[in-house]
Scaffold this active site. Structure first.
Site, PDB file in Angstrom:
ATOM      1  CE  LYS A  46       2.951   4.897  -1.426  1.00  0.00           C
ATOM      2  NZ  LYS A  46       4.350   4.768  -1.011  1.00  0.00           N
ATOM      3  NE  ARG A 146       9.576  -0.186  -2.651  1.00  0.00           N
ATOM      4  CZ  ARG A 146       8.666   0.497  -1.953  1.00  0.00           C
ATOM      5  NH1 ARG A 146       7.581  -0.108  -1.485  1.00  0.00           N
ATOM      6  NH2 ARG A 146       8.837   1.780  -1.708  1.00  0.00           N
ATOM      7  CE1 TYR A 269     -22.050 -18.267  -0.886  1.00  0.00           C
ATOM      8  CE2 TYR A 269     -21.044 -16.226  -0.116  1.00  0.00           C
ATOM      9  CZ  TYR A 269     -21.856 -16.902  -1.008  1.00  0.00           C
ATOM     10  OH  TYR A 269     -22.468 -16.227  -2.008  1.00  0.00           O
ATOM     11  CG  MET A 317     -18.629  -9.200  -3.684  1.00  0.00           C
ATOM     12  SD  MET A 317     -19.108  -9.510  -5.397  1.00  0.00           S
ATOM     13  CE  MET A 317     -18.131 -10.947  -5.786  1.00  0.00           C
TER      14      MET A 317
HETATM   15  C1  PLP Z   1       4.724   5.230   0.118  1.00  0.00           C
HETATM   16  C2  PLP Z   1       6.038   5.882   0.244  1.00  0.00           C
HETATM   17  C3  PLP Z   1       6.233   6.888   1.196  1.00  0.00           C
HETATM   18  C4  PLP Z   1       5.206   7.205   2.263  1.00  0.00           C
HETATM   19  O1  PLP Z   1       5.298   6.212   3.258  1.00  0.00           O
HETATM   20  P1  PLP Z   1       4.371   6.211   4.574  1.00  0.00           P
HETATM   21  O2  PLP Z   1       4.871   5.043   5.343  1.00  0.00           O
HETATM   22  O3  PLP Z   1       2.976   6.044   4.112  1.00  0.00           O
HETATM   23  O4  PLP Z   1       4.588   7.503   5.265  1.00  0.00           O
HETATM   24  C5  PLP Z   1       7.435   7.568   1.169  1.00  0.00           C
HETATM   25  N1  PLP Z   1       8.409   7.241   0.283  1.00  0.00           N
HETATM   26  C6  PLP Z   1       8.263   6.261  -0.626  1.00  0.00           C
HETATM   27  C7  PLP Z   1       9.366   5.941  -1.572  1.00  0.00           C
HETATM   28  C8  PLP Z   1       7.083   5.543  -0.658  1.00  0.00           C
HETATM   29  O5  PLP Z   1       6.945   4.540  -1.546  1.00  0.00           O
END
Ligand code: PLP
Length: 373
Positions: A46, A146, A269, A317
């Site tokens: 993802k 979640r 800054y 930046m």
């Molecule tokens: C992102 C995610 C994973 C992978 O988790 P890692 O800690 O990066 O191994 C697995 N399952 C779900 C539902 C996730 O959202």
């Protein structure tokens, strides 16, 4: 002498993100080897494979025999499907049947994760309209609060499983909240809930619970499929122990200017860093738009010629300023931000965040090199 420009580097990229594809493949294979017999490792790719590039990452993982990929949403799934270019793979969209690309999900064979009873009914209606059973993964919430069906939703489905008849449930999954803390009691609690709820549902399909860290909790957490992400990209899945994964990313940026400054002068800054003594400063071509979070101010360092150089003043930046007093260097020389001297996890600790955020924040400006070692 030492401040004359290194002319050959004028035309070179200002920053380079090197991604070691072989390390990615070896990390995947080493995770796969830890799994109990019959269990498979899917890959979480993802957010563009945690910022490293879903195309090249999925390509090397597929070569390492990975056939199951988790993306965030259907649009990411469709992009991945196109990148895989006809090669066999299952792609699951964690956020479920949502988004502007939803109507194309079936066409591109993207399997949504169903996270609520509403998702189940929506997908069941879609299956009836399509006149065929549609694939899905069913996500049970075992305590993360979640996404996923609440225990009472599971009871509802167990009492009346008829909506599921229209669906082809490929996996029942849940997600661990505290897997990176092996001694946390939440792990056993979630495992217990997962066993109880899956028995209650009693579906004839494989089960999936563990992310990267979950794999290291032991075989009872493995079930039929695990879903590692972070560990594949070199992040330590067991923060209290030495990292068993290979390092994947190296980030370097060039020195744009070198200057000698006097005691009492300020840097950057807000002028809130004032030099306590005269110093040599290097301005380096990477800033918060390149993943160097502003929280690094006063804490972070880069490595030049293998030596730690503290970052002084605020993060801009496009640039940072480092103290390079005592080093002989020239504009055009490189500073290491991530690599042999400073891992993603080290850097994350300094930025008071996690490796995941460092990788996904790296941004689009670095020259990317996908290396085979
Ligand atoms: C992102 C995610 C994973 C992978 O988790 P890692 O800690 O990066 O191994 C697995 N399952 C779900 C539902 C996730 O959202």
């Amino acid at each position: 002498m030492s401040t004359s420009t290194n002319e050959t580097s004028r035309h070179a990229p200002l920053s380079t993100l090197r991604i070691d594809l072989d390390a990615i493949a070896q990390n995947y294979l080493s995770l796969q080897k830890r799994l109990k017999r019959g269990c498979d490792a899917a890959a979480a790719v993802k957010a563009d494979a945690y910022g490293l590039g879903a195309g090249p990452v999925a390509d090397i993982l597929h070569q390492a025999n990975c056939r199951h990929f988790y993306v965030a949403d259907i649009a990411e799934g469709i992009a991945l499907r196109k990148g895989l270019d006809g090669r066999e793979a299952q792609i699951y969209a964690l956020q479920g049947p949502w988004g502007s690309a939803l109507s194309d999900a079936s066409h591109h064979a993207i399997t949504p994760v169903l996270n609520s009873l509403e998702d189940v009914h929506f997908w069941t209606d879609a299956a009836r309209a399509a006149g065929k059973r549609l694939p899905a993964v069913l996500h049970l919430d075992t305590g993360m609060n979640r996404l996923g069906l609440r225990p009472r939703n599971v009871e509802t489905l167990a009492t009346d499983p008829s909506p599921l008849k229209a669906l082809d449930i490929r996996y029942v999954m849940s997600h661990l909240a505290c897997a990176d803390h092996p001694s946390h009691p939440m792990n056993a609690t979630q495992l217990g809930f997962f066993l109880k709820l899956t028995r209650l549902l009693n579906l004839p399909c494989p089960l999936s619970l563990a992310n990267s860290s979950g794999i290291f909790l032991g075989e009872e957490y493995h079930f039929d499929q695990t879903r590692p992400g972070a560990a594949i990209y070199g992040i330590n899945p067991q923060p209290d122990r030495s990292n068993p994964m290979q390092s994947v990313v190296t980030l370097t940026a060039r020195i744009l200017q070198v200057r000698d400054v006097d005691r009492g002068e300020s840097v950057g800054y807000a002028a809130d860093y004032v030099l306590p003594a005269e110093a040599k400063l290097a301005t380096i071509s990477a800033g918060y738009a390149d993943g160097l979070l502003r929280s690094l101010a006063g804490l972070g360092k880069v490595y030049i010629q293998g030596k730690p150089c503290p970052i002084l003043g605020r993060i801009s930046m496009d640039a940072i300023v480092a103290d390079v007093t005592g080093l002989a260097l020239r504009p055009g020389d490189e500073a290491e931000i991530l690599g042999a001297h400073q891992s993603v996890d080290d850097f994350a600790r300094t930025e008071k965040t996690i490796g995941y955020e460092i990788l996904t924040a790296l941004g689009a400006r670095h020259q990317r090199i996908y290396a085979r070692t």
